[in-house]
Design an enzyme around this catalytic site. Structure first.
Site, PDB file in Angstrom:
ATOM      1  N   ASN A   1      13.110  21.220  61.576  1.00  0.00           N
ATOM      2  CA  ASN A   1      13.841  22.477  61.724  1.00  0.00           C
ATOM      3  C   ASN A   1      15.202  22.383  61.031  1.00  0.00           C
ATOM      4  OD1 ASN A   1      15.108  24.802  62.562  1.00  0.00           O
ATOM      5  ND2 ASN A   1      14.365  24.657  64.669  1.00  0.00           N
TER       6      ASN A   1
ATOM      7  N   ASN B   1      15.590  26.745  49.152  1.00  0.00           N
ATOM      8  CA  ASN B   1      14.775  27.956  49.075  1.00  0.00           C
ATOM      9  C   ASN B   1      14.440  28.549  50.442  1.00  0.00           C
ATOM     10  OD1 ASN B   1      12.327  29.675  48.076  1.00  0.00           O
ATOM     11  ND2 ASN B   1      11.394  28.120  49.403  1.00  0.00           N
TER      12      ASN B   1
ATOM     13  N   SER C   1      20.252  36.453  47.683  1.00  0.00           N
ATOM     14  CA  SER C   1      19.483  37.702  47.660  1.00  0.00           C
ATOM     15  C   SER C   1      20.399  38.777  47.082  1.00  0.00           C
ATOM     16  CB  SER C   1      19.079  38.089  49.085  1.00  0.00           C
ATOM     17  OG  SER C   1      18.571  39.410  49.116  1.00  0.00           O
TER      18      SER C   1
ATOM     19  N   TYR D   1      21.214  38.795  58.065  1.00  0.00           N
ATOM     20  CA  TYR D   1      20.589  38.311  56.824  1.00  0.00           C
ATOM     21  C   TYR D   1      21.550  38.482  55.644  1.00  0.00           C
ATOM     22  CZ  TYR D   1      17.217  37.841  53.002  1.00  0.00           C
ATOM     23  OH  TYR D   1      16.555  37.445  51.861  1.00  0.00           O
TER      24      TYR D   1
ATOM     25  N   SER E   1      24.597  36.227  55.762  1.00  0.00           N
ATOM     26  CA  SER E   1      24.288  34.817  55.475  1.00  0.00           C
ATOM     27  C   SER E   1      24.014  34.625  53.982  1.00  0.00           C
ATOM     28  CB  SER E   1      23.094  34.337  56.312  1.00  0.00           C
ATOM     29  OG  SER E   1      21.908  35.010  55.944  1.00  0.00           O
TER      30      SER E   1
ATOM     31  N   ILE F   1      10.212  40.377  47.133  1.00  0.00           N
ATOM     32  CA  ILE F   1       9.175  39.486  46.577  1.00  0.00           C
ATOM     33  C   ILE F   1       7.933  39.621  47.454  1.00  0.00           C
ATOM     34  CG2 ILE F   1       8.703  37.160  45.705  1.00  0.00           C
ATOM     35  CD1 ILE F   1      11.653  36.448  46.526  1.00  0.00           C
TER      36      ILE F   1
HETATM   37  N1  LIG Z   1      10.548  37.847  50.148  1.00  0.00           N
HETATM   38  C1  LIG Z   1      11.578  38.569  49.764  1.00  0.00           C
HETATM   39  O1  LIG Z   1      11.480  39.804  49.601  1.00  0.00           O
HETATM   40  C2  LIG Z   1      12.901  37.921  49.465  1.00  0.00           C
HETATM   41  C3  LIG Z   1      13.915  38.667  48.844  1.00  0.00           C
HETATM   42  C4  LIG Z   1      15.132  38.060  48.543  1.00  0.00           C
HETATM   43  C5  LIG Z   1      15.337  36.722  48.880  1.00  0.00           C
HETATM   44  N2  LIG Z   1      14.336  36.032  49.503  1.00  0.00           N
HETATM   45  C6  LIG Z   1      14.598  34.638  49.829  1.00  0.00           C
HETATM   46  O2  LIG Z   1      13.656  33.816  49.152  1.00  0.00           O
HETATM   47  C7  LIG Z   1      13.486  32.590  49.882  1.00  0.00           C
HETATM   48  C8  LIG Z   1      12.014  32.296  50.014  1.00  0.00           C
HETATM   49  O3  LIG Z   1      11.462  33.297  50.841  1.00  0.00           O
HETATM   50  P1  LIG Z   1       9.909  33.646  50.912  1.00  0.00           P
HETATM   51  O4  LIG Z   1       9.805  35.082  50.565  1.00  0.00           O
HETATM   52  O5  LIG Z   1       9.114  32.621  50.188  1.00  0.00           O
HETATM   53  O6  LIG Z   1       9.701  33.543  52.499  1.00  0.00           O
HETATM   54  P2  LIG Z   1       8.578  32.841  53.364  1.00  0.00           P
HETATM   55  O7  LIG Z   1       8.789  33.367  54.740  1.00  0.00           O
HETATM   56  O8  LIG Z   1       7.240  32.983  52.727  1.00  0.00           O
HETATM   57  O9  LIG Z   1       8.981  31.297  53.282  1.00  0.00           O
HETATM   58  C9  LIG Z   1      10.110  30.767  53.952  1.00  0.00           C
HETATM   59  C10 LIG Z   1       9.776  29.357  54.403  1.00  0.00           C
HETATM   60  O10 LIG Z   1      10.912  28.830  55.108  1.00  0.00           O
HETATM   61  C11 LIG Z   1      10.438  28.115  56.237  1.00  0.00           C
HETATM   62  N3  LIG Z   1      11.428  28.096  57.317  1.00  0.00           N
HETATM   63  C12 LIG Z   1      11.862  29.166  58.032  1.00  0.00           C
HETATM   64  N4  LIG Z   1      12.691  28.771  59.008  1.00  0.00           N
HETATM   65  C13 LIG Z   1      12.801  27.407  58.900  1.00  0.00           C
HETATM   66  C14 LIG Z   1      13.491  26.418  59.635  1.00  0.00           C
HETATM   67  N5  LIG Z   1      14.250  26.730  60.706  1.00  0.00           N
HETATM   68  N6  LIG Z   1      13.388  25.133  59.258  1.00  0.00           N
HETATM   69  C15 LIG Z   1      12.590  24.794  58.213  1.00  0.00           C
HETATM   70  N7  LIG Z   1      11.885  25.684  57.476  1.00  0.00           N
HETATM   71  C16 LIG Z   1      11.985  26.981  57.827  1.00  0.00           C
HETATM   72  C17 LIG Z   1       9.198  28.885  56.691  1.00  0.00           C
HETATM   73  O11 LIG Z   1       8.320  28.099  57.496  1.00  0.00           O
HETATM   74  C18 LIG Z   1       8.577  29.325  55.371  1.00  0.00           C
HETATM   75  O12 LIG Z   1       7.589  28.420  54.933  1.00  0.00           O
HETATM   76  C19 LIG Z   1      14.233  32.790  51.213  1.00  0.00           C
HETATM   77  O13 LIG Z   1      15.485  32.171  51.157  1.00  0.00           O
HETATM   78  C20 LIG Z   1      14.389  34.291  51.290  1.00  0.00           C
HETATM   79  O14 LIG Z   1      15.472  34.684  52.088  1.00  0.00           O
HETATM   80  C21 LIG Z   1      13.125  36.582  49.787  1.00  0.00           C
END
Ligand SMILES: NC(=O)c1ccc[n+]([C@@H]2O[C@H](COP(=O)([O-])OP(=O)(O)OC[C@H]3O[C@@H](n4cnc5c(N)ncnc54)[C@H](O)[C@@H]3O)[C@@H](O)[C@H]2O)c1
Length: 255
Positions: free
Chosen positions: A62, A89, A141, A154, A157, A187
């Protein structure tokens, strides 16, 4: 093979963009340490990376815990003999206005999205210094650099991640360590799809609707973002430091 023998740490390696990063870096010769709270997801991605010919290991845990963040870095350095690249990431998206945001939502967002980036980077930088340089790519983001609607924890942060990136970018450049961030708009990953599901919507149909709001015609696929992250981690971006790169398909933040 842009990353031949380079040691890469990727957080959130079991998630949408994270899985794509593991595959991309594995194909390009990296040695990979995968971090995620999802242990089975980590194991499967490490297996997949090995099947692609890469050395890979994982440590599940975590990111809210400083000790875990530090252990990811020390285990990567011990296992592979150093660290060249850190991809911060992992992220979570608590949704709500300030009045809808509980203490727990606020602190969780800050711990996972911001504090973990600080702890991981602080632990990784001495290893990069020993190698004479390195690269850190953070995932912020566009909702961090422009206010998105009703996601106060969000967006705050992610805004802080952008500020941290610029500060580290400045301070670490003389060490040969380039720190940059990618700032995506929507995404097509579990993060966005699970939000639609929670609201009782069909994720495929909701994504189709969302595609119409993007001037380039579709929201990003994980590969669209992973390619930019890989560019920022690679020598191709050797003169880019302290930047926050928006990857939006020309979609502005609105609402
Ligand atoms: N999906 C979108 O629309 C979007 C847009 C802008 C930015 N982002 C950013 O892109 C990055 C990747 O996001 P994604 O879309 O692949 O999301 P996702 O939810 O598919 O993947 C995020 C991963 O982080 C892990 N995670 C979450 N909390 C955790 C913790 N406490 N400890 C360890 N691992 C943890 C999860 O298990 C998951 O595998 C993130 O930082 C997200 O904020 C996503």
């Amino acid at each position: 093979m842009r990353f031949e023998n380079q040691v890469v740490v990727v957080t959130g390696g079991a998630g949408g963009v994270g899985q794509t990063l593991v595959r991309l870096f594995a194909r390009e010769g990296a040695r990979i340490m995968i971090s995620d709270i999802n242990e089975e997801g980590c194991r499967l991605m490490a297996e997949e990376a090995r099947a692609l010919g890469a050395e890979a290991d994982y440590l599940a845990g975590n990111l809210r815990q400083k000790e875990y963040c530090e252990a990811v870095i020390s285990q990567a350095a011990e296992r592979f003999g150093g660290i060249d690249i850190l991809l911060n990431n992992a992220g979570i998206i608590p949704r709500g206005t300030i009045e809808e945001t509980s203490d727990e939502m606020w602190f969780t967002a800050m711990d996972v999205n911001l504090n973990a980036v600080f702890f991981l980077s602080r632990a990784a930088i001495p290893h990069m210094k020993k190698r004479g340089g390195g690269a850190i790519v953070n995932t912020s983001s566009v909702w961090g650099t422009h206010p998105g609607p009703a996601h106060v924890a969000y967006c705050t942060s992610k805004g802080a991640v952008a500020a941290l990136t610029k500060n580290l970018g400045r301070d670490c450049a003389p060490l040969g360590i380039r720190v940059n961030a990618v700032c995506p708009h929507e995404i097509n990953t579990p993060m966005i799809r699970s939000g639609f599901e929670r609201r009782g919507l069909d994720p495929d149909k909701a994504v189709e609707e969302l595609n119409k709001t993007v001037p380039l015609g579709r929201i990003a696929e994980p590969e669209d973002i992973a390619d930019v992250i890989a560019f920022l981690a690679s020598d191709q971006s050797r003169y880019i430091a302290g930047e926050t790169i928006e990857v939006t398909g020309a979609k502005p933040v609105s609402g």
